[in-house]
Design a protein around this motif. Structure first.
Motif, PDB file in Angstrom:
ATOM      1  N   GLU A 164     106.737  50.053 -98.761  1.00 20.97           N
ATOM      2  CA  GLU A 164     106.261  48.944 -97.733  1.00 20.97           C
ATOM      3  C   GLU A 164     107.044  49.833 -96.558  1.00 20.97           C
ATOM      4  O   GLU A 164     106.587  49.869 -95.579  1.00 20.97           O
ATOM      5  CB  GLU A 164     106.308  47.620 -97.978  1.00 20.97           C
ATOM      6  CG  GLU A 164     104.771  46.643 -98.833  1.00 20.97           C
ATOM      7  CD  GLU A 164     103.714  47.428 -98.332  1.00 20.97           C
ATOM      8  OE1 GLU A 164     103.335  46.438 -97.085  1.00 20.97           O
ATOM      9  OE2 GLU A 164     103.380  48.332 -99.157  1.00 20.97           O
TER      10      GLU A 164
ATOM     11  N   MET B 241     111.782  42.067 -94.029  1.00 21.30           N
ATOM     12  CA  MET B 241     111.675  41.567 -96.074  1.00 21.30           C
ATOM     13  C   MET B 241     112.927  41.353 -96.079  1.00 21.30           C
ATOM     14  O   MET B 241     113.291  40.826 -97.168  1.00 21.30           O
ATOM     15  CB  MET B 241     111.484  42.931 -95.559  1.00 21.30           C
ATOM     16  CG  MET B 241     109.731  43.896 -96.043  1.00 21.30           C
ATOM     17  SD  MET B 241     109.762  45.209 -96.398  1.00 21.30           S
ATOM     18  CE  MET B 241     107.689  45.494 -95.514  1.00 21.30           C
TER      19      MET B 241
ATOM     20  N   TYR C 253     103.689  48.110-105.775  1.00 20.35           N
ATOM     21  CA  TYR C 253     102.473  47.335-105.379  1.00 20.35           C
ATOM     22  C   TYR C 253     102.720  46.237-105.331  1.00 20.35           C
ATOM     23  O   TYR C 253     101.931  45.673-104.762  1.00 20.35           O
ATOM     24  CB  TYR C 253     101.430  48.060-106.130  1.00 20.35           C
ATOM     25  CG  TYR C 253     101.121  49.220-106.627  1.00 20.35           C
ATOM     26  CD1 TYR C 253     100.324  50.597-105.220  1.00 20.35           C
ATOM     27  CD2 TYR C 253     100.874  50.641-107.369  1.00 20.35           C
ATOM     28  CE1 TYR C 253     100.546  52.069-104.907  1.00 20.35           C
ATOM     29  CE2 TYR C 253     100.939  51.917-106.836  1.00 20.35           C
ATOM     30  CZ  TYR C 253     100.463  52.462-106.368  1.00 20.35           C
ATOM     31  OH  TYR C 253      99.593  53.851-106.090  1.00 20.35           O
ATOM     32  N   THR C 254     102.965  45.303-106.020  1.00 21.31           N
ATOM     33  CA  THR C 254     103.287  44.134-105.954  1.00 21.31           C
ATOM     34  C   THR C 254     104.460  43.531-104.862  1.00 21.31           C
ATOM     35  O   THR C 254     105.543  43.992-104.455  1.00 21.31           O
ATOM     36  CB  THR C 254     104.346  43.867-107.269  1.00 21.31           C
ATOM     37  OG1 THR C 254     103.296  43.933-108.011  1.00 21.31           O
ATOM     38  CG2 THR C 254     103.804  42.098-107.726  1.00 21.31           C
ATOM     39  N   ASP C 255     103.636  42.806-104.626  1.00 19.95           N
ATOM     40  CA  ASP C 255     104.607  42.240-102.946  1.00 19.95           C
ATOM     41  C   ASP C 255     105.823  41.250-103.256  1.00 19.95           C
ATOM     42  O   ASP C 255     105.254  40.516-103.914  1.00 19.95           O
ATOM     43  CB  ASP C 255     103.312  41.138-102.196  1.00 19.95           C
ATOM     44  CG  ASP C 255     102.169  42.014-101.743  1.00 19.95           C
ATOM     45  OD1 ASP C 255     102.453  42.838-101.394  1.00 19.95           O
ATOM     46  OD2 ASP C 255     101.191  41.091-101.321  1.00 19.95           O
ATOM     47  N   GLY C 256     106.142  41.368-102.095  1.00 22.59           N
ATOM     48  CA  GLY C 256     107.884  40.569-102.944  1.00 22.59           C
ATOM     49  C   GLY C 256     108.859  41.255-103.944  1.00 22.59           C
ATOM     50  O   GLY C 256     109.722  41.012-103.766  1.00 22.59           O
TER      51      GLY C 256
ATOM     52  N   ASN D 185     108.527  45.134-103.613  1.00 26.09           N
ATOM     53  CA  ASN D 185     107.761  46.720-103.360  1.00 26.09           C
ATOM     54  C   ASN D 185     108.386  46.857-101.513  1.00 26.09           C
ATOM     55  O   ASN D 185     107.269  47.285-100.663  1.00 26.09           O
ATOM     56  CB  ASN D 185     106.698  47.549-103.326  1.00 26.09           C
ATOM     57  CG  ASN D 185     105.745  46.337-102.778  1.00 26.09           C
ATOM     58  OD1 ASN D 185     105.934  45.290-102.027  1.00 26.09           O
ATOM     59  ND2 ASN D 185     104.155  46.635-102.233  1.00 26.09           N
TER      60      ASN D 185
END
Length: 459
Positions: A298, A364, A289-292, A294
């Motif tokens: 995503e 990403m 769930y943590t951006d950067g 995950n």
């Protein structure tokens, strides 16, 4: 004669481990040596065949297979006639791929991926029943010793026995090396137990020396995720074998696996479930769930629930268009890429072309992300996946067709558990798109058949 071949193999592969900067040159020398073997002693052509899947360079491995196909003795392989619904599905997927390649200006993506599929098909035809099971196990064990020798040379070179990416045997990549080791473990267990009347315990006891070597190398390669996959696939295989007939296990498993991916990704993003899981474990919160941190999840969520809608859900975006290694190679303007011959060749000849829906996910994979990968789990962070690429590029039609084809091809193999393992491993990384990773699966699946196999062959 054979002892001389193995001695020279051991020396060459050991040199490749001691001098990695010369690995491509040494691999080419091995190919030349293999050519001599094919001319001098045709009875040893099975060693040449097997060596394709442990060479340090994927491109040279394909060259080695080409040499084998041209100069080895050939059999006539006859496949069962293709059924009308299979022909229609192939027509839909190929037609959709060509149409998409014109819509998105990704023609070369399609061409290169089809070439790769043809290489795999030629490999399958070339390796089928060229090695008796007992002989296959004998060669496998010899290469296990060579891999141990290469590992010891790596220890000598780096002066360390700390597990990590430096331990890759003869293959140049620790993940691919770990994949090979696990497949060999399954083969030694299942092929041995199905090739004689002795019980599994006794057969395993006779091969304990090889299992110790395999487990030691698996530990050094730091293949924690693949070890988990090995255990998980063994449990799944045991459960499915209790309820599904032997001839349908692979089909049921592959379809269940893809359906399970849709359900699992959908469930973990339900707000109530998300809130519960975030508080359950810090690593779940971090990698899911943590951006950067995950990008993998995503990419999973975005592909399955945003990018695949309508016709795309049925037939995907086409071969080489979305998520596969070819798609990544041609989207080099959106992602960080290693400075190597293949990447530089592509960028010097072809302009970047990619499906717009894929751009946000391939982007990403940045230089910043790659440089910080040592501080996080590479497998859990790495966004790309062969399983998601299969779904993204061929849709539901492709998944069903592929599952049905693999089920028929491997229906009578005693090593079908390899398919279970390999499919689960493909959730975490791009293994199907690496020639040697999928090649070793093809080799074992098609050479550990029962006598009433799906493919017939006449010499």
């Amino acid at each position: 004669m054979e002892w001389l071949i193995w001695s020279l193999y051991g020396m060459l592969f050991a040199l490749g481990a001691l001098f990695p900067e010369k690995n491509s040159l040494i691999s080419l020398i091995i190919v030349c040596f293999n050519l001599v073997i094919l001319f001098v002693d045709r009875n040893k052509q099975d060693i040449v065949l097997f060596s394709s899947f442990v060479l340090g360079s994927e491109a040279i491995a394909i060259i080695n297979m080409a040499v084998y196909c041209v100069f080895s003795e050939k059999g006539i392989v006859r496949f069962n006639k293709i059924k009308s619904y299979q022909f229609f599905a192939i027509l839909v997927l190929t037609g959709n791929s060509i149409i998409c390649s014109f819509i998105y200006n990704t023609f070369w993506n399609c061409v290169f991926y089809i070439i790769y599929l043809l290489i795999l098909a030629i490999t399958a035809i070339s390796v089928y029943q060229k090695i008796e099971k007992r002989r296959l196990l004998e060669i496998t064990k010899k290469f296990v010793i060579i891999e141990l020798l290469a590992t010891l040379c790596i220890i000598l070179r780096i002066h360390s026995i700390i597990p990590g990416d430096a331990f890759y045997g003869t293959m140049g990549n620790a993940h691919f090396f770990g994949n090979w080791l696990i497949i060999v473990i399954f083969v030694l267990i299942y092929t041995n137990s199905n090739s004689s009347q002795v019980n599994l315990y006794k057969q395993t006891k006779e091969n304990i020396f090889y299992f110790i070597m395999l487990l030691l190398m698996l530990y050094l390669s730091d293949s924690k995720t693949l070890i988990l996959v090995m255990a998980l696939s063994a449990v799944i295989y045991f459960i499915i074998s209790r309820f599904v007939s032997d001839s349908k296990r692979i089909l049921v498993f592959l379809l269940t696996l893809c359906t399970g991916m849709f359900c699992f990704i959908g469930i973990i993003y339900i707000p109530e479930v998300r809130n519960h899981l975030k508080g359950l474990n810090k690593y779940i919160d971090l990698y899911v769930y943590t951006d950067g941190w995950n990008p993998k999840f995503e990419y999973f969520r975005g592909t399955l629930f945003d990018s695949l809608k309508g016709l795309r859900l049925l037939a995907g975006y086409g071969f080489g268009q979305y998520g596969s290694r070819v798609a990544n190679a041609f989207a080099y303007s959106e992602m960080w890429r290693a400075d190597n011959f293949i990447n530089n060749f592509i960028s010097s000849i072809f302009n970047p072309h990619f499906v717009p829906q894929f751009a946000q996910y391939v982007s990403m994979y940045t230089e910043e992300f790659v440089s910080g990968i040592r501080w996080r789990s590479a497998i859990l962070s790495y966004p790309f996946s062969s399983l998601i690429a299969l779904i993204g590029e061929t849709g539901i039609i492709g998944v069903i067709l592929f599952s049905n084809f693999i089920n028929k091809l491997a229906r009578n193999s005693v090593s079908k558990i390899i398919i279970f393992y390999f499919a689960v491993a493909c959730i975490f990384d791009i293994y199907f798109d690496n020639y040697q990773c999928i090649g070793i699966v093809i080799l074992y699946i098609l050479n550990t058949y029962k006598e009433d196999g799906y493919i017939s062959q006449k010499y």
